[in-house]
Structures are given as C-alpha cells and as structure tokens.
Design a protein around this motif. Structure first.
Motif, mmCIF file in Angstrom:
data_model
loop_
_atom_site.group_PDB
_atom_site.id
_atom_site.type_symbol
_atom_site.label_atom_id
_atom_site.label_comp_id
_atom_site.label_asym_id
_atom_site.label_seq_id
_atom_site.Cartn_x
_atom_site.Cartn_y
_atom_site.Cartn_z
ATOM 1 N N ILE A 50 15.537 164.328 35.878
ATOM 2 C CA ILE A 50 14.368 163.688 35.270
ATOM 3 C C ILE A 50 13.862 164.590 34.148
ATOM 4 O O ILE A 50 13.688 165.800 34.331
ATOM 5 C CB ILE A 50 13.256 163.393 36.298
ATOM 6 N N GLY B 123 13.319 160.113 30.650
ATOM 7 C CA GLY B 123 13.577 159.185 31.735
ATOM 8 C C GLY B 123 14.325 159.819 32.887
ATOM 9 O O GLY B 123 14.336 161.041 33.053
ATOM 10 N N MET C 298 11.739 149.642 38.936
ATOM 11 C CA MET C 298 10.472 150.195 38.463
ATOM 12 C C MET C 298 9.581 149.114 37.852
ATOM 13 O O MET C 298 8.363 149.140 38.013
ATOM 14 C CB MET C 298 10.737 151.336 37.468
ATOM 15 N N VAL D 66 8.907 158.644 41.605
ATOM 16 C CA VAL D 66 10.236 159.261 41.490
ATOM 17 C C VAL D 66 10.291 160.410 42.487
ATOM 18 O O VAL D 66 9.434 161.296 42.468
ATOM 19 C CB VAL D 66 10.493 159.772 40.057
ATOM 20 N N LEU E 11 11.450 155.329 32.022
ATOM 21 C CA LEU E 11 10.329 155.307 32.951
ATOM 22 C C LEU E 11 9.223 154.379 32.449
ATOM 23 O O LEU E 11 9.082 154.169 31.239
ATOM 24 C CB LEU E 11 9.772 156.722 33.118
ATOM 25 N N TYR F 236 3.924 157.026 36.110
ATOM 26 C CA TYR F 236 4.728 157.225 37.314
ATOM 27 C C TYR F 236 4.272 158.494 38.013
ATOM 28 O O TYR F 236 3.671 159.387 37.399
ATOM 29 C CB TYR F 236 6.220 157.307 36.977
ATOM 30 N N CYS G 60 3.034 161.139 33.412
ATOM 31 C CA CYS G 60 3.472 161.707 34.682
ATOM 32 C C CYS G 60 2.290 162.202 35.512
ATOM 33 O O CYS G 60 1.451 162.954 35.031
ATOM 34 C CB CYS G 60 4.440 162.865 34.436
#
Length: 261
Positions: A170, A175, A191, A199, A217, A221, A243
């Motif tokens: 990752i 991604g 997703m 993840v 992504l 996430y 993130c």
C-alpha cells in the motif's frame, strides 16, 4: 555465517531455528537474523519457529502468505473483527489476514459476510451464526481468490457496512498493490460497494510495490497495521488526508524475532 549455508540447510529440510542452530554451530539469534535477511531477499518464508523455502517463480500462495508475520496479522484481524457489529453486512477480500478475520467472525452470530476469498469461505463454512454469501466467478487457486465479471453482478447489488481489503503493498496516494489487473479490479469493486473501507496490511506492506498493478483507493479509508511501521512511513500516512491510520500493538512488529518465531 554465510547466508547460502543457512539457505541450503532450510532447503534440505532443516527448518526449525533450534535445529538450524545445532546443524550450523551458531546461536539461535544468529539464525533468526539470517532468516530475516533471507526473507527480505525472497529466499525463505518465515513460519512459527523457523522457515521454509520460498516457492520458485515468485508469487506466494495464500496459505504460504498466512505463515508470514502471522502474529501481527492475527492481532490486526482481532482488531478488525471488533469493528464489526452484529447487524453488519461485511465484505471480506481474499487473503491471509482476511482469513484470520473470518476465523474471528466465525464465533459471532448475526453478521452477513460476502467474500471473494477461499480462505474466508472455508473459515465460515460451518459458522451457523453467519449468513455467508460467496461471490461467484473464476477461482485463482494460488491466490485463493474468485475473480471475473460474475463478481460485478453481485457487488453492484450490495452496499456493505464495511469492507476489509488485503494488500500486497500500500502506497499513500497510489493505492493497493496487486499481482494482476483482475485482482486490482476486484478490490476496487469491493471498496466501491462499502460505506467504510478498511485496508488490513502488516507493516511490511507499507510502501511495498512489488507488482505492476494497482487498485485505486476511495476518497477515505482506514489502514489497520501493526506497530512495526517505521516513523517515516507513519509520517507519510499521517500526511495523506484520505488515510485514517490505526496502529495495532504487537510484540514489536512482524520483523522482530518475538513476533515471527
């Protein structure tokens, strides 16, 4: 100690740390360091108490991957399972960590689990408290995954509460790294079909980009990883506005002897 001597011993079937130490006349700690370096070079796969030769030709099977960093993966899986409520619809990607999540959910009653993975499917097959839906398609046995156009027909008709996505790597802003475009497409479908994307990747996967293919992504996430993550990787992930980083405490991360032996 020459690494080739250690690799030869593992290849010849001497695969426990204590046995390797006796055979080579070195300390167990020296063996562990050597195995860690051989694993980084892709020559062996660490197991509980030792190592086995890495498969020829590259890609590890999902059962072999389950042996790598297993303690860290199990801790990540335990924390992931705690995010699931009894009325949730859960998407479980194929993979070793998602299989550990499925093993946890098998003890629960109430959730519906939709999966593209042979590992999660096997773990939940006899779980009477789980409504299990298997996404149809072509089986990639080595990866333990189900792929193909049949999956789109299922996933286009589902809105899951949470999706747990495995990763070979990752990279923030790039991604999830994948060994094939089919697997990348499957991860993207899963997703897009979930309200929350998590993840699940041990710290060795952060910024790993072994393969040429990527799953993009979504806008937001969660990355659930272990405390072996480096300070630099933490800084980069914290700087990514998409993130939400969550770090699970382990016995020191997947690359330390305490966590891998």
């Amino acid at each position: 100690m020459r690494h080739q001597e250690l690799l030869d011993a593992v290849t010849d079937g001497v695969q426990r740390v204590e046995d390797l130490a006796r055979a080579l006349g070195i300390s167990p700690s020296t063996v562990r360091r050597g195995l860690a370096e051989l694993e980084q070079a892709g020559k062996v796969v660490r197991t509980h108490g030792g190592a086995v030769p890495a498969p020829a030709g590259g890609e590890l099977s999902w059962t072999q991957k389950s042996l790598r960093h297993a303690p860290a993966k199990r801790r990540i899986a335990a924390c992931a399972a705690d995010l699931v409520q009894d009325d949730h619809v859960v998407l479980l990607d194929a993979g070793s960590t998602t299989t550990f999540i499925a093993e946890r959910l098998a003890q629960r009653s109430g959730p519906t689990v939709v999966t593209s993975g042979l590992g999660p499917m096997t773990a939940l097959h006899d779980a009477e408290g789980i409504e299990l839906i298997v996404i149809g398609g072509r089986v990639r046995r080595r990866r333990g995954s189900i792929v193909g156009d049949y999956a789109r027909g299922v996933l286009d008709r589902i809105t899951a509460d949470i999706a747990f996505i495995g990763a070979d790597g990752i990279v923030p802003g790039r991604g999830v790294n994948c060994p094939s475009p089919e697997l990348a497409a499957m991860k993207e479908l899963q997703m897009r079909s979930a309200r929350t994307v998590v993840v699940v990747a041990d710290s060795s996967k952060v910024r790993a980009e072994e393969y040429a293919y990527w799953a993009v992504l979504p806008g937001h996430y969660v990355l659930l990883t272990d405390d072996g993550i480096s300070a630099e990787d933490t800084r980069l992930l914290d700087a990514d506005p998409a993130c939400e980083l969550r770090v699970v405490e382990t016995a020191g991360g997947p690359n330390t002897p305490a966590a891998t032996d």
